[in-house]
Design a protein around this motif. Structure first.
Motif, PDB file in Angstrom:
ATOM      1  N   MET A  34     -49.129  15.420 -11.805  1.00 30.83           N
ATOM      2  CA  MET A  34     -48.561  14.091 -11.561  1.00 30.83           C
ATOM      3  C   MET A  34     -49.638  13.056 -11.272  1.00 30.83           C
ATOM      4  O   MET A  34     -49.484  11.887 -11.634  1.00 30.83           O
ATOM      5  CB  MET A  34     -47.545  14.140 -10.425  1.00 30.83           C
ATOM      6  N   ALA A  35     -50.744  13.442 -10.652  1.00 32.64           N
ATOM      7  CA  ALA A  35     -51.830  12.489 -10.402  1.00 32.64           C
ATOM      8  C   ALA A  35     -52.445  12.038 -11.724  1.00 32.64           C
ATOM      9  O   ALA A  35     -52.672  10.837 -11.931  1.00 32.64           O
ATOM     10  CB  ALA A  35     -52.888  13.099  -9.487  1.00 32.64           C
ATOM     11  N   ALA A  36     -52.695  12.983 -12.612  1.00 32.16           N
ATOM     12  CA  ALA A  36     -53.261  12.631 -13.924  1.00 32.16           C
ATOM     13  C   ALA A  36     -52.263  11.822 -14.742  1.00 32.16           C
ATOM     14  O   ALA A  36     -52.651  10.882 -15.451  1.00 32.16           O
ATOM     15  CB  ALA A  36     -53.670  13.895 -14.678  1.00 32.16           C
ATOM     16  N   LEU A  37     -50.992  12.162 -14.644  1.00 33.74           N
ATOM     17  CA  LEU A  37     -49.970  11.414 -15.368  1.00 33.74           C
ATOM     18  C   LEU A  37     -49.894   9.981 -14.845  1.00 33.74           C
ATOM     19  O   LEU A  37     -49.890   9.024 -15.628  1.00 33.74           O
ATOM     20  CB  LEU A  37     -48.611  12.109 -15.248  1.00 33.74           C
ATOM     21  N   GLY A  38     -49.870   9.823 -13.541  1.00 31.41           N
ATOM     22  CA  GLY A  38     -49.837   8.488 -12.949  1.00 31.41           C
ATOM     23  C   GLY A  38     -51.037   7.650 -13.355  1.00 31.41           C
ATOM     24  O   GLY A  38     -50.920   6.430 -13.527  1.00 31.41           O
ATOM     25  N   ALA A  39     -52.196   8.286 -13.535  1.00 25.92           N
ATOM     26  CA  ALA A  39     -53.400   7.563 -13.955  1.00 25.92           C
ATOM     27  C   ALA A  39     -53.291   7.053 -15.392  1.00 25.92           C
ATOM     28  O   ALA A  39     -54.049   6.174 -15.791  1.00 25.92           O
ATOM     29  CB  ALA A  39     -54.632   8.457 -13.802  1.00 25.92           C
ATOM     30  N   CYS A  40     -52.343   7.576 -16.148  1.00 24.13           N
ATOM     31  CA  CYS A  40     -52.108   7.110 -17.519  1.00 24.13           C
ATOM     32  C   CYS A  40     -51.281   5.831 -17.553  1.00 24.13           C
ATOM     33  O   CYS A  40     -51.214   5.169 -18.590  1.00 24.13           O
ATOM     34  CB  CYS A  40     -51.377   8.182 -18.335  1.00 24.13           C
ATOM     35  N   PHE A  41     -50.638   5.471 -16.438  1.00 20.07           N
ATOM     36  CA  PHE A  41     -49.684   4.368 -16.401  1.00 20.07           C
ATOM     37  C   PHE A  41     -50.270   3.139 -15.729  1.00 20.07           C
ATOM     38  O   PHE A  41     -50.919   3.238 -14.687  1.00 20.07           O
ATOM     39  CB  PHE A  41     -48.422   4.757 -15.622  1.00 20.07           C
ATOM     40  N   ALA A  42     -49.973   1.979 -16.291  1.00 22.73           N
ATOM     41  CA  ALA A  42     -50.273   0.719 -15.621  1.00 22.73           C
ATOM     42  C   ALA A  42     -49.383   0.610 -14.384  1.00 22.73           C
ATOM     43  O   ALA A  42     -48.353   1.278 -14.291  1.00 22.73           O
ATOM     44  CB  ALA A  42     -50.017  -0.460 -16.566  1.00 22.73           C
ATOM     45  N   SER A  43     -49.771  -0.229 -13.443  1.00 22.06           N
ATOM     46  CA  SER A  43     -48.980  -0.369 -12.219  1.00 22.06           C
ATOM     47  C   SER A  43     -47.555  -0.840 -12.522  1.00 22.06           C
ATOM     48  O   SER A  43     -46.615  -0.464 -11.833  1.00 22.06           O
ATOM     49  CB  SER A  43     -49.663  -1.325 -11.252  1.00 22.06           C
ATOM     50  N   ASP A  44     -47.396  -1.632 -13.584  1.00 18.35           N
ATOM     51  CA  ASP A  44     -46.063  -2.120 -13.958  1.00 18.35           C
ATOM     52  C   ASP A  44     -45.502  -1.381 -15.171  1.00 18.35           C
ATOM     53  O   ASP A  44     -44.715  -1.912 -15.936  1.00 18.35           O
ATOM     54  CB  ASP A  44     -46.103  -3.631 -14.225  1.00 18.35           C
ATOM     55  N   VAL A  50     -33.624   7.901 -24.204  1.00 19.81           N
ATOM     56  CA  VAL A  50     -32.186   8.138 -24.159  1.00 19.81           C
ATOM     57  C   VAL A  50     -31.793   8.758 -22.816  1.00 19.81           C
ATOM     58  O   VAL A  50     -30.665   8.616 -22.360  1.00 19.81           O
ATOM     59  CB  VAL A  50     -31.737   9.000 -25.357  1.00 19.81           C
ATOM     60  N   ALA A  51     -32.747   9.417 -22.151  1.00 17.51           N
ATOM     61  CA  ALA A  51     -32.456  10.085 -20.886  1.00 17.51           C
ATOM     62  C   ALA A  51     -32.632   9.185 -19.668  1.00 17.51           C
ATOM     63  O   ALA A  51     -32.321   9.594 -18.554  1.00 17.51           O
ATOM     64  CB  ALA A  51     -33.344  11.316 -20.734  1.00 17.51           C
ATOM     65  N   GLY A  52     -33.159   7.976 -19.863  1.00 18.69           N
ATOM     66  CA  GLY A  52     -33.304   7.100 -18.712  1.00 18.69           C
ATOM     67  C   GLY A  52     -34.308   5.986 -18.919  1.00 18.69           C
ATOM     68  O   GLY A  52     -34.990   5.915 -19.943  1.00 18.69           O
ATOM     69  N   HIS A  53     -34.378   5.125 -17.921  1.00 21.85           N
ATOM     70  CA  HIS A  53     -35.261   3.966 -17.940  1.00 21.85           C
ATOM     71  C   HIS A  53     -35.916   3.883 -16.568  1.00 21.85           C
ATOM     72  O   HIS A  53     -35.250   4.031 -15.549  1.00 21.85           O
ATOM     73  CB  HIS A  53     -34.437   2.698 -18.226  1.00 21.85           C
ATOM     74  N   ALA A  54     -37.217   3.671 -16.546  1.00 21.66           N
ATOM     75  CA  ALA A  54     -37.937   3.558 -15.284  1.00 21.66           C
ATOM     76  C   ALA A  54     -38.906   2.387 -15.371  1.00 21.66           C
ATOM     77  O   ALA A  54     -39.549   2.178 -16.397  1.00 21.66           O
ATOM     78  CB  ALA A  54     -38.703   4.848 -14.989  1.00 21.66           C
ATOM     79  N   VAL A  55     -39.001   1.627 -14.293  1.00 26.58           N
ATOM     80  CA  VAL A  55     -39.905   0.486 -14.219  1.00 26.58           C
ATOM     81  C   VAL A  55     -40.815   0.671 -13.014  1.00 26.58           C
ATOM     82  O   VAL A  55     -40.332   0.892 -11.901  1.00 26.58           O
ATOM     83  CB  VAL A  55     -39.124  -0.841 -14.105  1.00 26.58           C
ATOM     84  N   GLY A  56     -42.116   0.605 -13.242  1.00 18.07           N
ATOM     85  CA  GLY A  56     -43.106   0.789 -12.188  1.00 18.07           C
ATOM     86  C   GLY A  56     -43.642   2.209 -12.208  1.00 18.07           C
ATOM     87  O   GLY A  56     -42.940   3.150 -12.567  1.00 18.07           O
ATOM     88  N   ARG A  57     -44.902   2.340 -11.823  1.00 18.27           N
ATOM     89  CA  ARG A  57     -45.570   3.655 -11.863  1.00 18.27           C
ATOM     90  C   ARG A  57     -44.829   4.682 -11.022  1.00 18.27           C
ATOM     91  O   ARG A  57     -44.562   5.795 -11.479  1.00 18.27           O
ATOM     92  CB  ARG A  57     -47.014   3.506 -11.401  1.00 18.27           C
ATOM     93  N   ASP A  62     -41.260   9.498 -10.575  1.00 19.25           N
ATOM     94  CA  ASP A  62     -40.025  10.142 -10.112  1.00 19.25           C
ATOM     95  C   ASP A  62     -39.196  10.611 -11.303  1.00 19.25           C
ATOM     96  O   ASP A  62     -38.649  11.719 -11.300  1.00 19.25           O
ATOM     97  CB  ASP A  62     -39.199   9.189  -9.248  1.00 19.25           C
ATOM     98  N   TYR A  63     -39.093   9.759 -12.321  1.00 26.43           N
ATOM     99  CA  TYR A  63     -38.366  10.125 -13.544  1.00 26.43           C
ATOM    100  C   TYR A  63     -39.001  11.378 -14.171  1.00 26.43           C
ATOM    101  O   TYR A  63     -38.296  12.332 -14.500  1.00 26.43           O
ATOM    102  CB  TYR A  63     -38.382   8.962 -14.535  1.00 26.43           C
ATOM    103  N   TYR A  64     -40.317  11.380 -14.330  1.00 25.88           N
ATOM    104  CA  TYR A  64     -41.003  12.512 -14.960  1.00 25.88           C
ATOM    105  C   TYR A  64     -40.874  13.783 -14.126  1.00 25.88           C
ATOM    106  O   TYR A  64     -40.699  14.869 -14.683  1.00 25.88           O
ATOM    107  CB  TYR A  64     -42.474  12.188 -15.212  1.00 25.88           C
TER     108      TYR A  64
END
Length: 180
Positions: A34-44, A50-57, A62-64
């Protein structure tokens, strides 16, 4: 080095860094890092499927956590990247991928396409947004039966139509041209 050559070299380096981002994302998903995955995402970061929508890192993580928690072993494979836009610190691309996933003790396979937006934050390319659509998703044993229009066959849900390729205007135009 001339400006033109420097610009071209920077574009090549950017492309390679974005391709590496795709691999880091796939590895982080498969490793449940999850730390490496989070580092792939911009803060916003914004994710849409189809399984969901998430906004923000944090919301995306949490979705992942929830989605990846449904699977045993997974193997995500990014195949191709077509950069559709590329500026100094932003880019957009289309990524074709597939994944193999253990789900309820059965091997599932899925082919899908990401529509991505990338941004350079703190000198590193990351995902600003990802929107994923599937070509198919089903147990591996059913793949040999062919890919009819109901190619989404997840457990505990009836077969559903896949959005790709039928929702693409080019697909529709091609099919209409064949019938005339």
């Amino acid at each position: 080095m001339t400006d033109d050559l420097a610009t071209r070299l920077r574009r090549i380096e950017d492309r390679l860094e974005i391709e590496e981002l795709l691999a880091r994302y796939a590895n982080a998903c498969d490793d449940r890092d999850m730390a490496a995955l989070g580092a792939c995402f911009a803060s916003d970061f914004e994710f849409d499927s189809v399984a969901g929508h998430a906004v923000g890192r944090e919301a995306a993580l949490d979705y992942y956590r929830g989605r990846l928690g449904l699977y045993g072993m997974t193997f995500h494979i990014p195949h191709t990247l077509v950069l559709q836009e590329h500026e100094q610190d932003t880019a957009a691309g289309l990524v074709t991928s597939h994944a193999e996933m253990e789900l309820e003790r059965e091997l599932f396979v899925t082919g899908f396409r990401y529509s991505d937006r990338y941004v350079r934050e703190q000198g590193r390319w990351c995902f600003r947004a990802r929107h994923v659509q599937a070509f198919y998703a089903m147990p591996l044993g059913q793949l040999a039966q062919g890919l009819d229009e109901y190619r989404l066959r997840w457990p505990h849900a009836g077969p559903q139509r896949a959005p790709l390729p039928e929702l693409l205007p080019s697909w529709d135009d091609f099919q209409r041209s064949r019938s005339t």
